[in-house]
Design a protein around this motif. Structure first.
Motif, short mmCIF file in Angstrom:
data_model
loop_
_atom_site.label_atom_id
_atom_site.label_comp_id
_atom_site.label_asym_id
_atom_site.label_seq_id
_atom_site.Cartn_x
_atom_site.Cartn_y
_atom_site.Cartn_z
N ASP A 59 39.18 34.80 44.33
CA ASP A 59 39.56 36.09 43.73
C ASP A 59 39.34 36.07 42.22
O ASP A 59 38.85 37.06 41.64
N LEU A 60 39.69 34.97 41.56
CA LEU A 60 39.49 34.86 40.12
C LEU A 60 38.00 34.92 39.75
O LEU A 60 37.61 35.60 38.79
N ILE A 61 37.19 34.21 40.52
CA ILE A 61 35.74 34.23 40.27
C ILE A 61 35.19 35.62 40.51
O ILE A 61 34.36 36.12 39.74
N LYS A 62 35.63 36.27 41.57
CA LYS A 62 35.18 37.62 41.89
C LYS A 62 35.51 38.59 40.76
O LYS A 62 34.68 39.46 40.42
N GLU A 63 36.67 38.45 40.17
CA GLU A 63 37.05 39.33 39.06
C GLU A 63 36.08 39.22 37.89
O GLU A 63 35.68 40.23 37.29
N GLU A 64 35.67 37.99 37.58
CA GLU A 64 34.74 37.80 36.46
C GLU A 64 33.36 38.34 36.80
O GLU A 64 32.68 38.92 35.94
N VAL A 65 32.93 38.15 38.04
CA VAL A 65 31.64 38.69 38.44
C VAL A 65 31.66 40.21 38.41
O VAL A 65 30.70 40.85 37.97
N GLU A 66 32.77 40.81 38.83
CA GLU A 66 32.89 42.26 38.81
C GLU A 66 32.87 42.81 37.39
O GLU A 66 32.35 43.91 37.14
N GLN A 67 33.44 42.08 36.46
CA GLN A 67 33.39 42.52 35.06
C GLN A 67 31.96 42.54 34.53
O GLN A 67 31.59 43.42 33.75
N ALA A 68 31.17 41.57 34.97
CA ALA A 68 29.78 41.49 34.53
C ALA A 68 28.90 42.49 35.24
O ALA A 68 28.03 43.13 34.62
N CYS A 69 29.10 42.65 36.54
CA CYS A 69 28.24 43.50 37.36
C CYS A 69 29.08 44.18 38.45
O CYS A 69 29.14 43.68 39.57
#
Length: 233
Positions: free
Chosen positions: A145-155
């Motif tokens: 979930d934490l990794i997904k949040e950062e990816v969502e912020q980028a793209c």
């Protein structure tokens, strides 16, 4: 020492899954075996990877390829890697946890992130895979979930959870001292969770040897190939 041994056993099971996901694109098993020849246990590992039943939706629609996000989110793999690196230095046990997550996801209907779902086809009243007994000891959902949040912020809305889990599993192996290997991307997330299949088809901690051997046999393994896994896990 035991945790390191377990990590490498799970890695031997999981790595070829990624490498052989070219199969949904129509490539041959011979090509897959050549790709995975870097492993000392390539015959064993390729057999496992080729035995996974990919559902028709993924088989027809994924079109997996290298650098799938080159145009839509070129920083995707870098974001996953950097986020996981920060997590790893605070939680060194994240590597085996993510490998096990990925393995359990792929074992049922292919690598489609159905294991991560908290609801089934939009219905929270239906049981989901993570509630199945074999999956109740899995860890690392919060890290994904934490990794997904950062990816969502980028793209936003570009990179699938299935690809994030696949990339995170690979990068966790690297951080733990294992080899880097290429990952095909372009997976599509499932909206359906397969609770019954996970309950029936993944070996349970309290299963006897006969049932465990049978479940691995359904994936194409004979007893000689299965016992080394049982002796180490």
């Amino acid at each position: 020492m035991r945790s390191c041994i377990n990590l490498w056993i799970v890695a031997a099971l999981v790595i070829p899954v990624l490498l052989t996901l070219r199969s949904p694109r129509g490539e041959t098993q011979t090509q897959t075996q050549t790709t995975s020849s870097f492993s000392d246990s390539s015959t064993f590992s390729v057999k496992l990877a080729n035995s996974f039943p990919f559902n028709q939706r993924i088989r027809d629609g994924s079109n997996l390829e290298y650098d799938f996000y080159m145009d839509t989110c070129p920083q995707a793999e870098g974001v996953v890697r950097s986020a996981l690196t920060r997590i790893y230095f605070d939680h060194r046990d994240v590597a085996p946890a993510l490998l096990r997550l990925f393995f359990h996801d792929c074992f049922i209907e292919g690598c489609d992130a159905s294991l991560l779902l908290d609801e089934n086809n939009g219905d929270r009243n239906l049981s989901v895979e993570k509630q199945a007994v074999p999956n109740q000891t899995l860890r690392g959902f919060d890290k994904i979930d934490l990794i997904k949040e950062e990816v969502e912020q980028a793209c936003p809305g570009v990179v699938s959870c299935a690809d994030i889990l696949a990339l995170a599993a690979r990068d966790s192996i690297v951080l733990a001292g294992g080899p880097f290997y290429p990952v095909l991307t372009g997976r599509r997330d499932s909206h359906q969770s397969f609770f019954e299949e996970a309950t029936d088809q993944i070996p349970r901690p309290d299963d006897n040897v006969t049932r465990t051997l049978n479940l691995f046999n359904l994936r194409g393994f004979n007893a000689r190939e299965t016992f080394p896994i049982l002796n180490k896990l």
